[in-house]
Design a protein around this motif. Structure first.
Motif, mmCIF file in Angstrom:
data_model
loop_
_atom_site.group_PDB
_atom_site.id
_atom_site.type_symbol
_atom_site.label_atom_id
_atom_site.label_comp_id
_atom_site.label_asym_id
_atom_site.label_seq_id
_atom_site.Cartn_x
_atom_site.Cartn_y
_atom_site.Cartn_z
ATOM 1 N N ALA A 156 0.831 -1.205 0.000
ATOM 2 C CA ALA A 156 0.000 0.000 0.000
ATOM 3 C C ALA A 156 0.866 1.255 0.000
ATOM 4 N N ARG A 157 1.921 1.247 0.768
ATOM 5 C CA ARG A 157 2.786 2.423 0.837
ATOM 6 C C ARG A 157 3.512 2.662 -0.482
ATOM 7 N N TRP A 158 3.975 1.600 -1.123
ATOM 8 C CA TRP A 158 4.775 1.755 -2.335
ATOM 9 C C TRP A 158 3.945 1.947 -3.594
ATOM 10 N N PHE A 159 2.818 1.252 -3.699
ATOM 11 C CA PHE A 159 2.106 1.235 -4.974
ATOM 12 C C PHE A 159 0.682 1.781 -4.935
ATOM 13 N N CYS A 160 0.111 1.993 -3.754
ATOM 14 C CA CYS A 160 -1.304 2.384 -3.673
ATOM 15 C C CYS A 160 -1.527 3.658 -2.855
ATOM 16 N N ASP A 161 -0.541 4.468 -2.702
ATOM 17 C CA ASP A 161 -0.647 5.736 -1.959
ATOM 18 C C ASP A 161 -1.181 5.528 -0.544
ATOM 19 N N GLY A 162 -0.790 4.448 0.097
ATOM 20 C CA GLY A 162 -1.169 4.203 1.480
ATOM 21 C C GLY A 162 -2.544 3.590 1.673
ATOM 22 N N GLU A 163 -3.262 3.272 0.612
ATOM 23 C CA GLU A 163 -4.607 2.694 0.712
ATOM 24 C C GLU A 163 -4.506 1.177 0.913
ATOM 25 N N ILE A 164 -4.790 0.734 2.125
ATOM 26 C CA ILE A 164 -4.683 -0.687 2.452
ATOM 27 C C ILE A 164 -5.721 -1.514 1.685
ATOM 28 N N ARG A 165 -6.950 -1.023 1.601
ATOM 29 C CA ARG A 165 -8.017 -1.765 0.893
ATOM 30 C C ARG A 165 -7.656 -1.980 -0.576
ATOM 31 N N GLU A 166 -7.124 -0.963 -1.198
ATOM 32 C CA GLU A 166 -6.726 -1.081 -2.609
ATOM 33 C C GLU A 166 -5.582 -2.081 -2.746
ATOM 34 N N ALA A 167 -4.651 -2.052 -1.806
ATOM 35 C CA ALA A 167 -3.531 -2.998 -1.833
ATOM 36 C C ALA A 167 -4.036 -4.430 -1.671
ATOM 37 N N GLN A 168 -4.981 -4.635 -0.755
ATOM 38 C CA GLN A 168 -5.537 -5.971 -0.561
ATOM 39 C C GLN A 168 -6.221 -6.466 -1.830
ATOM 40 N N ALA A 169 -6.942 -5.590 -2.497
ATOM 41 C CA ALA A 169 -7.630 -5.980 -3.725
ATOM 42 C C ALA A 169 -6.641 -6.336 -4.826
ATOM 43 N N GLN A 170 -5.559 -5.583 -4.922
ATOM 44 C CA GLN A 170 -4.570 -5.864 -5.955
ATOM 45 C C GLN A 170 -3.744 -7.108 -5.648
ATOM 46 N N LEU A 171 -3.559 -7.397 -4.361
ATOM 47 C CA LEU A 171 -2.741 -8.539 -3.985
ATOM 48 C C LEU A 171 -3.479 -9.864 -4.081
ATOM 49 N N LEU A 172 -4.796 -9.827 -4.137
ATOM 50 C CA LEU A 172 -5.542 -11.071 -4.274
ATOM 51 C C LEU A 172 -5.225 -11.719 -5.614
ATOM 52 N N SER A 173 -5.262 -13.023 -5.623
ATOM 53 C CA SER A 173 -4.913 -13.714 -6.860
ATOM 54 C C SER A 173 -5.983 -13.480 -7.919
ATOM 55 N N LYS A 174 -5.514 -13.262 -9.100
ATOM 56 C CA LYS A 174 -6.399 -13.052 -10.240
ATOM 57 C C LYS A 174 -6.121 -14.133 -11.266
ATOM 58 N N ARG A 175 -7.124 -14.491 -11.957
ATOM 59 C CA ARG A 175 -6.972 -15.535 -12.963
ATOM 60 C C ARG A 175 -6.075 -15.047 -14.102
ATOM 61 N N GLY A 176 -5.077 -15.859 -14.408
ATOM 62 C CA GLY A 176 -4.226 -15.554 -15.544
ATOM 63 C C GLY A 176 -3.094 -14.593 -15.272
ATOM 64 N N ASP A 177 -2.807 -14.276 -13.998
ATOM 65 C CA ASP A 177 -1.705 -13.357 -13.758
ATOM 66 C C ASP A 177 -0.349 -14.057 -13.789
ATOM 67 N N GLY A 178 -0.348 -15.382 -13.774
ATOM 68 C CA GLY A 178 0.885 -16.133 -13.974
ATOM 69 C C GLY A 178 1.717 -16.341 -12.728
ATOM 70 N N LEU A 179 1.310 -15.835 -11.602
ATOM 71 C CA LEU A 179 2.088 -16.051 -10.400
ATOM 72 C C LEU A 179 1.872 -17.461 -9.889
ATOM 73 N N MET A 180 2.915 -18.013 -9.337
ATOM 74 C CA MET A 180 2.901 -19.351 -8.758
ATOM 75 C C MET A 180 2.481 -20.405 -9.780
ATOM 76 N N MET A 181 2.814 -20.214 -11.020
ATOM 77 C CA MET A 181 2.497 -21.181 -12.053
ATOM 78 C C MET A 181 3.816 -21.662 -12.644
ATOM 79 N N ASP A 182 4.141 -22.899 -12.380
ATOM 80 C CA ASP A 182 5.388 -23.461 -12.863
ATOM 81 C C ASP A 182 5.061 -24.593 -13.831
ATOM 82 N N TRP A 183 5.418 -24.393 -15.074
ATOM 83 C CA TRP A 183 5.096 -25.360 -16.118
ATOM 84 C C TRP A 183 6.249 -26.303 -16.413
#
Length: 124
Positions: free
Chosen positions: A67-94
């Motif tokens: 939140a401090r680095w990327f969302c101007d201190g907005e914790i709620r916005e940071a939580q929403a962005q940090l939730l996993s989204k379909r197709g973002d490719g994180l934690m996917m090892d092929w």
């Protein structure tokens, strides 16, 4: 850095959920033990269990940092962005899938060559 923080956050969330499940399971097992063996009642009360506090503190720290680095201190916005989204490719090892596919193709090819050699000997 953004992806790394998101990956650590998701791993910490998984660890948090896992620790809650383990703590709950341990408490249920200890209660069942106390009911089954009343002579040893309270044996497990001395054991200190970390009831998910460390993992929860890590997730909260990652939320604040993000939140401090990327969302101007907005914790709620940071939580929403940090939730996993379909197709973002994180934690996917092929790599294992690719390795399995290649080994499967090689084994089929080897079997085919061996079959051809054996069948060729019988055909003559």
């Amino acid at each position: 850095i953004k992806r790394a923080i998101a990956d650590i956050y998701r791993t910490a969330k998984l660890l948090h959920n896992f620790s809650i499940m383990n703590y709950t399971g341990f408490i249920k097992i200890a209660k069942k033990f106390d009911k089954t063996f009343p002579d040893h009642k309270g044996t497990f009360k001395r054991i200190i269990c970390d009831d998910e506090k460390q993992a929860e503190m890590l997730t909260a720290r990652m939320e604040r940092l993000y939140a401090r680095w990327f969302c101007d201190g907005e914790i709620r916005e940071a939580q929403a962005q940090l939730l996993s989204k379909r197709g973002d490719g994180l934690m996917m090892d092929w790599t294992q899938l690719r390795l399995g596919y290649r080994l499967g193709m090689c084994s089929i090819l080897a079997l085919w060559v061996a079959w051809d050699c054996v069948w060729g000997q019988f055909a003559k």
